[in-house]
Design a protein around this motif. Structure first.
Motif, PDB file in Angstrom:
ATOM      1  N   GLU A 175      11.798   5.537   1.144  1.00 16.74           N
ATOM      2  CA  GLU A 175      11.077   5.108  -0.100  1.00 16.74           C
ATOM      3  C   GLU A 175      10.648   6.497  -0.920  1.00 16.74           C
ATOM      4  N   THR A 191       0.370  10.877   1.403  1.00 15.12           N
ATOM      5  CA  THR A 191      -1.122   9.953   1.792  1.00 15.12           C
ATOM      6  C   THR A 191      -1.085   8.902   0.767  1.00 15.12           C
ATOM      7  N   ALA A 192      -0.922   8.857  -0.218  1.00 17.94           N
ATOM      8  CA  ALA A 192      -0.972   7.846  -1.527  1.00 17.94           C
ATOM      9  C   ALA A 192      -0.056   6.651  -1.187  1.00 17.94           C
ATOM     10  N   ALA A 193       1.251   7.012  -0.505  1.00 13.44           N
ATOM     11  CA  ALA A 193       2.095   6.062  -0.148  1.00 13.44           C
ATOM     12  C   ALA A 193       1.702   5.221   0.951  1.00 13.44           C
ATOM     13  N   ALA A 195      -1.463   4.844   2.113  1.00 15.07           N
ATOM     14  CA  ALA A 195      -2.639   4.139   1.478  1.00 15.07           C
ATOM     15  C   ALA A 195      -2.228   2.680   0.939  1.00 15.07           C
ATOM     16  N   LYS A 196      -1.318   2.838   0.079  1.00 11.22           N
ATOM     17  CA  LYS A 196      -0.558   1.769  -0.797  1.00 11.22           C
ATOM     18  C   LYS A 196      -0.210   0.798   0.130  1.00 11.22           C
ATOM     19  N   MET A 197       0.423   1.127   1.280  1.00 12.71           N
ATOM     20  CA  MET A 197       1.058   0.199   2.451  1.00 12.71           C
ATOM     21  C   MET A 197      -0.112  -0.401   3.135  1.00 12.71           C
ATOM     22  N   GLY A 198      -1.426   0.019   2.924  1.00 12.84           N
ATOM     23  CA  GLY A 198      -2.326  -0.596   3.550  1.00 12.84           C
ATOM     24  C   GLY A 198      -2.772   0.580   4.920  1.00 12.84           C
ATOM     25  N   TYR A 199      -2.322   1.665   5.076  1.00 14.17           N
ATOM     26  CA  TYR A 199      -2.744   2.504   6.149  1.00 14.17           C
ATOM     27  C   TYR A 199      -3.531   3.793   5.710  1.00 14.17           C
ATOM     28  N   THR A 223       5.245 -10.348  -1.659  1.00 17.88           N
ATOM     29  CA  THR A 223       5.572  -8.950  -1.140  1.00 17.88           C
ATOM     30  C   THR A 223       5.496  -8.457   0.291  1.00 17.88           C
ATOM     31  N   GLN A 268       3.742  -6.342   1.346  1.00 20.39           N
ATOM     32  CA  GLN A 268       2.470  -5.817   1.239  1.00 20.39           C
ATOM     33  C   GLN A 268       1.329  -7.012   1.610  1.00 20.39           C
ATOM     34  N   ARG A 285      -1.400  -7.559   4.998  1.00 18.82           N
ATOM     35  CA  ARG A 285      -2.683  -7.724   4.794  1.00 18.82           C
ATOM     36  C   ARG A 285      -2.875  -9.155   5.644  1.00 18.82           C
TER      37      ARG A 285
END
Lengths: 71, 345
Positions: free
Chosen positions: A26, A57-59, A61-65, B197, B199, B203
């Motif tokens: 990605e 880091t941002a990517a 975090a966006k995935m939830g980690y 998604t 995502q 969650r």
């Protein structure tokens, strides 16, 4: 190429490993991602010239980690 | 276990519907979504027919997944049947399966990092291959079907426990039925999430983790208890329960010393659960079935190494050698789910 290691919070199964390793497809500039559920860590090899560290880091975090650089 | 009752399969279906679907969403739902993404991009005009066009590849993915897991269950059950020598070996297997489930539940609850070893990670080359395949897959039905079948190599935690259960079932058909019912249960959740998604999938899993852990923990404890039951251990929870409930009707059976002991094998257990018998003399136990379809037909007396598959309707006569007074002889079905005991006095 630079290899960094992150501590990954909220990784709770092997599925998360697979999702995080998907970053290598990605993110432009990422060469390889090796995540370990047992160690709760992720190792990323990437091209600094093409991708800033913060983008990883941002990517994640966006995935939830939420991830934290350890070395 | 020669026959699984409809109720057993319903429990597995509901497990799939509730915990399995949620816990497998993150990875497999993601695969499904990425294999569909090309289709979605193509239909970006969002015509009213879009959902109908998406339904076919989703159904293809899920049907292929169902077929692959059913086959896996068949193979695991066959593997289990090779080792299925005695009720005791099966009891050991059930105990191991139960411990595996409990370990997985404790892992989900983050009790200690050591429990992470209860989750088996598929090899990296395999996950990488499947992931790449999902991204590069072209439109059409073939890709989702192929990916659906591939999910068999990346089972999530709850699925792994179901796979262990299929091995414990000890028969190819029972193994196939277990994974079929479970995977069928996960399908509606997958179908629903295919429009969302990946995502959201992650969650969802996080929020429902405690729930998933609780259900896995209960399943694990039930399985351990079944294993103890099958091993004839007197401290199985269900057995302690029986020990405290002396059936008054059973006591009456002792009145006629020469009459055979009669036990009914019903669809939901054995009646009576406690049989009273005279010590010091050989006895005949008549196990009666009447249109019985559940696993209670696979009748086991661990202490005597008796294992019989009862006819659906009929009477099986089992000879019991003289026992000393005070002996408690447990009997159970081959899965350890139903049981009872004979008390000699």
């Amino acid at each position: 190429m630079r290899t960094v290691r992150f501590q990954v919070a909220d990784m709770h199964c092997a599925a998360c490993v697979m999702r995080l390793e998907g970053l290598e497809d990605e993110l432009e500039g990422v060469e390889r991602v090796e995540a370990s559920y047992h160690r709760q860590q992720m190792e990323v090899t990437f091209d600094e010239a093409r991708l800033p560290l913060e983008a990883i880091t941002a990517a994640a975090a966006k995935m939830g980690y939420p991830i934290q650089l350890i070395e | 276990m020669e026959s699984l009752s409809f109720a057993n399969l319903l429990v597995l279906f509901i497990t799939g519907l509730t915990t399995g679907g949620l816990s497998c969403l993150a990875v497999q739902g993601g695969l499904l979504a990425s294999s569909l993404s090309h289709q979605v991009e193509r239909d970006v005009a969002a015509s009213p027919r879009r959902s109908a066009q998406l339904a076919a590849p989703i159904a293809g993915f899920l049907l292929a997944k169902l077929a692959a897991y059913t086959l896996l269950g068949f193979l695991l059950g066959a593997l289990g049947s090779v080792f299925q020598m005695t009720p005791l070996t099966r009891a050991v297997l059930m105990l191991a399966v139960g411990v595996f489930m409990i370990g997985n539940a404790l892992r989900l609850l983050n009790v200690h990092p050591i429990f992470r070893f209860f989750n088996l990670e598929p090899p990296k080359f395999l996950t990488r291959y499947i992931r790449r395949k999902a991204r590069s897959s072209s439109e059409g039905l073939l890709a989702p079907v192929f990916l659906g079948a591939l999910t068999v190599f990346i089972p999530c935690g709850v699925t792994q426990t179901m796979m262990a259960l299929a091995v414990g079932a000890g028969s190819p058909w029972a193994g196939a039925a277990i994974l079929f019912a479970f995977t069928l249960g996960t399908s509606p959740v997958f179908f629903a999430v295919a429009f969302l998604t990946t995502q959201l999938g992650a969650r969802l899993e996080k929020n429902f983790r405690i729930f998933v852990a609780a259900v896995t923990l209960i399943l694990g404890l039930v399985t351990v208890d079944a294993g103890l039951n099958l091993a004839g251990a007197p401290f199985a929870v269900s057995r302690l329960w029986q020990a405290n409930s002396a059936a008054p009707t059973a006591a009456a059976a002792l009145a006629d010393e020469n009459a055979p002991l009669v036990l009914e094998a019903l669809n939901d257990g054995y009646a009576p659960e406690v049989l009273m018998a005279k010590a010091g003399q050989p006895l005949e136990l008549h196990v009666v079935t009447n249109n019985t379809r559940s696993c209670s037909r696979a009748f086991v007396i661990p202490a005597l190494k008796v294992e019989k598959l009862l006819p659906a309707t009929g009477t099986e006569i089992i000879q019991i050698p003289p026992q000393t007074a005070g002996t408690v002889m447990p009997f159970t079905c081959s899965m350890g789910m139903y049981g009872g005991q004979i008390r000699f006095q």
